[in-house]
Design a protein around this motif. Sequence first.
Motif, PDB file in Angstrom:
ATOM      1  N   PRO A 264      46.441  33.444  36.483  1.00  6.32           N
ATOM      2  CA  PRO A 264      46.887  34.433  37.458  1.00  6.32           C
ATOM      3  C   PRO A 264      47.109  35.830  36.871  1.00  6.32           C
ATOM      4  O   PRO A 264      46.966  36.831  37.576  1.00  6.32           O
ATOM      5  CB  PRO A 264      48.208  33.843  37.972  1.00  6.32           C
ATOM      6  CG  PRO A 264      48.070  32.381  37.758  1.00  6.32           C
ATOM      7  CD  PRO A 264      47.286  32.243  36.487  1.00  6.32           C
ATOM      8  N   GLU A 265      47.438  35.894  35.584  1.00  6.81           N
ATOM      9  CA  GLU A 265      47.638  37.203  34.953  1.00  6.81           C
ATOM     10  C   GLU A 265      46.345  38.024  34.975  1.00  6.81           C
ATOM     11  O   GLU A 265      46.352  39.225  35.243  1.00  6.81           O
ATOM     12  CB  GLU A 265      48.098  37.026  33.501  1.00  6.81           C
ATOM     13  CG  GLU A 265      49.402  36.270  33.341  1.00  6.81           C
ATOM     14  CD  GLU A 265      49.566  35.745  31.925  1.00  6.81           C
ATOM     15  OE1 GLU A 265      50.464  36.230  31.239  1.00  6.81           O
ATOM     16  OE2 GLU A 265      48.800  34.853  31.520  1.00  6.81           O
TER      17      GLU A 265
ATOM     18  N   ASP B 192      63.373  27.942  41.241  1.00  8.23           N
ATOM     19  CA  ASP B 192      63.162  28.573  39.946  1.00  8.23           C
ATOM     20  C   ASP B 192      64.340  28.252  39.037  1.00  8.23           C
ATOM     21  O   ASP B 192      65.394  27.813  39.486  1.00  8.23           O
ATOM     22  CB  ASP B 192      62.962  30.084  40.062  1.00  8.23           C
ATOM     23  CG  ASP B 192      64.170  30.814  40.638  1.00  8.23           C
ATOM     24  OD1 ASP B 192      65.120  30.143  41.107  1.00  8.23           O
ATOM     25  OD2 ASP B 192      64.180  32.059  40.636  1.00  8.23           O
TER      26      ASP B 192
ATOM     27  N   PRO C 263      50.486  32.408  43.363  1.00 13.15           N
ATOM     28  CA  PRO C 263      51.731  32.623  42.623  1.00 13.15           C
ATOM     29  C   PRO C 263      51.828  33.991  41.956  1.00 13.15           C
ATOM     30  O   PRO C 263      52.703  34.204  41.131  1.00 13.15           O
ATOM     31  CB  PRO C 263      51.650  31.525  41.568  1.00 13.15           C
ATOM     32  CG  PRO C 263      50.181  31.477  41.232  1.00 13.15           C
ATOM     33  CD  PRO C 263      49.470  31.714  42.534  1.00 13.15           C
ATOM     34  N   MET C 264      50.931  34.926  42.286  1.00 13.16           N
ATOM     35  CA  MET C 264      50.919  36.218  41.590  1.00 13.16           C
ATOM     36  C   MET C 264      51.847  37.248  42.214  1.00 13.16           C
ATOM     37  O   MET C 264      52.126  38.270  41.606  1.00 13.16           O
ATOM     38  CB  MET C 264      49.497  36.764  41.563  1.00 13.16           C
ATOM     39  CG  MET C 264      48.557  35.886  40.774  1.00 13.16           C
ATOM     40  SD  MET C 264      46.867  36.487  40.827  1.00 13.16           S
ATOM     41  CE  MET C 264      46.528  36.361  42.570  1.00 13.16           C
TER      42      MET C 264
ATOM     43  N   HIS D 240      49.750  27.496  35.013  1.00  9.76           N
ATOM     44  CA  HIS D 240      49.641  27.501  36.475  1.00  9.76           C
ATOM     45  C   HIS D 240      49.246  26.103  36.938  1.00  9.76           C
ATOM     46  O   HIS D 240      48.247  25.543  36.488  1.00  9.76           O
ATOM     47  CB  HIS D 240      48.582  28.520  36.913  1.00  9.76           C
ATOM     48  CG  HIS D 240      48.295  28.524  38.381  1.00  9.76           C
ATOM     49  ND1 HIS D 240      47.089  28.940  38.899  1.00  9.76           N
ATOM     50  CD2 HIS D 240      49.053  28.157  39.449  1.00  9.76           C
ATOM     51  CE1 HIS D 240      47.125  28.844  40.223  1.00  9.76           C
ATOM     52  NE2 HIS D 240      48.305  28.361  40.577  1.00  9.76           N
TER      53      HIS D 240
ATOM     54  N   THR E 131      56.503  29.532  32.474  1.00  8.85           N
ATOM     55  CA  THR E 131      56.399  30.558  31.436  1.00  8.85           C
ATOM     56  C   THR E 131      57.196  30.140  30.210  1.00  8.85           C
ATOM     57  O   THR E 131      58.380  29.838  30.319  1.00  8.85           O
ATOM     58  CB  THR E 131      56.905  31.916  31.955  1.00  8.85           C
ATOM     59  OG1 THR E 131      56.110  32.305  33.091  1.00  8.85           O
ATOM     60  CG2 THR E 131      56.798  32.983  30.874  1.00  8.85           C
TER      61      THR E 131
ATOM     62  N   THR F 177      54.926  38.729  42.655  1.00  2.00           N
ATOM     63  CA  THR F 177      56.251  38.669  42.030  1.00  2.00           C
ATOM     64  C   THR F 177      57.349  39.174  42.967  1.00  2.00           C
ATOM     65  O   THR F 177      58.536  39.018  42.661  1.00  2.00           O
ATOM     66  CB  THR F 177      56.274  39.498  40.729  1.00  2.00           C
ATOM     67  OG1 THR F 177      55.864  40.848  41.032  1.00  2.00           O
ATOM     68  CG2 THR F 177      55.315  38.916  39.703  1.00  2.00           C
TER      69      THR F 177
ATOM     70  N   THR G  46      51.879  31.569  30.061  1.00  2.00           N
ATOM     71  CA  THR G  46      52.172  31.068  31.398  1.00  2.00           C
ATOM     72  C   THR G  46      51.145  30.029  31.818  1.00  2.00           C
ATOM     73  O   THR G  46      49.933  30.248  31.686  1.00  2.00           O
ATOM     74  CB  THR G  46      52.190  32.221  32.426  1.00  2.00           C
ATOM     75  OG1 THR G  46      53.207  33.150  32.064  1.00  2.00           O
ATOM     76  CG2 THR G  46      52.477  31.685  33.833  1.00  2.00           C
TER      77      THR G  46
ATOM     78  N   HIS H   3      52.391  26.285  44.483  1.00  2.00           N
ATOM     79  CA  HIS H   3      52.005  26.670  43.129  1.00  2.00           C
ATOM     80  C   HIS H   3      53.214  26.707  42.199  1.00  2.00           C
ATOM     81  O   HIS H   3      54.275  27.210  42.567  1.00  2.00           O
ATOM     82  CB  HIS H   3      51.363  28.061  43.140  1.00  2.00           C
ATOM     83  CG  HIS H   3      50.122  28.147  43.962  1.00  2.00           C
ATOM     84  ND1 HIS H   3      48.852  27.995  43.429  1.00  2.00           N
ATOM     85  CD2 HIS H   3      49.938  28.377  45.296  1.00  2.00           C
ATOM     86  CE1 HIS H   3      47.959  28.129  44.390  1.00  2.00           C
ATOM     87  NE2 HIS H   3      48.597  28.359  45.521  1.00  2.00           N
ATOM     88  N   TRP H   4      53.009  26.206  40.981  1.00  2.00           N
ATOM     89  CA  TRP H   4      53.997  26.306  39.906  1.00  2.00           C
ATOM     90  C   TRP H   4      53.525  27.336  38.901  1.00  2.00           C
ATOM     91  O   TRP H   4      52.352  27.357  38.529  1.00  2.00           O
ATOM     92  CB  TRP H   4      54.106  24.980  39.150  1.00  2.00           C
ATOM     93  CG  TRP H   4      54.817  23.868  39.836  1.00  2.00           C
ATOM     94  CD1 TRP H   4      54.279  22.967  40.706  1.00  2.00           C
ATOM     95  CD2 TRP H   4      56.191  23.503  39.686  1.00  2.00           C
ATOM     96  NE1 TRP H   4      55.243  22.070  41.099  1.00  2.00           N
ATOM     97  CE2 TRP H   4      56.420  22.372  40.497  1.00  2.00           C
ATOM     98  CE3 TRP H   4      57.242  24.026  38.935  1.00  2.00           C
ATOM     99  CZ2 TRP H   4      57.657  21.757  40.579  1.00  2.00           C
ATOM    100  CZ3 TRP H   4      58.484  23.420  39.019  1.00  2.00           C
ATOM    101  CH2 TRP H   4      58.683  22.292  39.832  1.00  2.00           C
ATOM    102  N   LEU H   5      54.437  28.176  38.434  1.00  2.00           N
ATOM    103  CA  LEU H   5      54.222  28.976  37.239  1.00  2.00           C
ATOM    104  C   LEU H   5      55.259  28.533  36.220  1.00  2.00           C
ATOM    105  O   LEU H   5      56.454  28.497  36.519  1.00  2.00           O
ATOM    106  CB  LEU H   5      54.392  30.469  37.521  1.00  2.00           C
ATOM    107  CG  LEU H   5      53.286  31.164  38.312  1.00  2.00           C
ATOM    108  CD1 LEU H   5      53.592  32.652  38.438  1.00  2.00           C
ATOM    109  CD2 LEU H   5      51.924  30.969  37.653  1.00  2.00           C
TER     110      LEU H   5
END
Length: 245
Positions: free
Chosen positions: A101-102, A131, A121-122, A170, A158, A124, A168, A154-156
């Motif tokens: 996603p980055e 979370d 999930p991008m 995804h 980090t 922010t 990170t 979606h899971w992120l």
Amino acid sequence: MSTPVMLTVLNNPARAAMYGHLARQVGVQVVHAEGALHALTQLERTSVDAIICDAQMPDMSGAEFCSVVAGDDSTSRLPVYLIPGAPDAGDHRFMTLPAGPEVLARAFRQLGVDMAHYPVPMNTRRRPELDGHLGAPSLPEFLNWVADLAFSGHWLVTVRPEGGSQRTGHLAMNAGQVVYAEFAGRSGKAAILALLKFIEQHPAAEFSFYRSPEVPVHDAQDFTQSTARLLIELAVDLDESSARP
């Protein structure tokens, strides 16, 4: 205003499908190529605004591809974003490069997409459903819990190594079943295993879960079983890898 077009050259069909799914949500048209030579042919036929490709493709390296694109007057100004490959044992040159996603977020910025419209999930600015910090409970326990609730989204995850760059991962779930994963150049089951190993080495990890409608799935042969069964298999794989000298 014309619709922005993004060309993807990705070895993994599931990753290509996920990137296409996320891009279409913000009105970006996606053209996919099966390799670098196919991509160069596509560029002769189609006007694109950005390219995302793997650092190593079957017929050319990402560096070679970038050189060819930069050397052509018609494509020399095109931004090319490389997805790093999985590092070899002891080779962590790509571990600090953005991925997943980055990279998509960087491409979207280049294409002029309003950050407020980024999909999860991008995005922010959108508050996650869940979370917190991983530790107790662990990532597998959280995944099992969300699986029991039959959530889609979606899971992120980090991970912040002390004195190093954050990484990170995804993951995506449909009705509680894991259907997609990528981390550090890996995809599928191997991505989750690499993420779990990395968390073991660097416990400073955070998670965010964003609920969303069902995620389209393509070529998800790694995720045909339930999340509970998947996590059992991953625990066995993790124990076996830890036992190796």
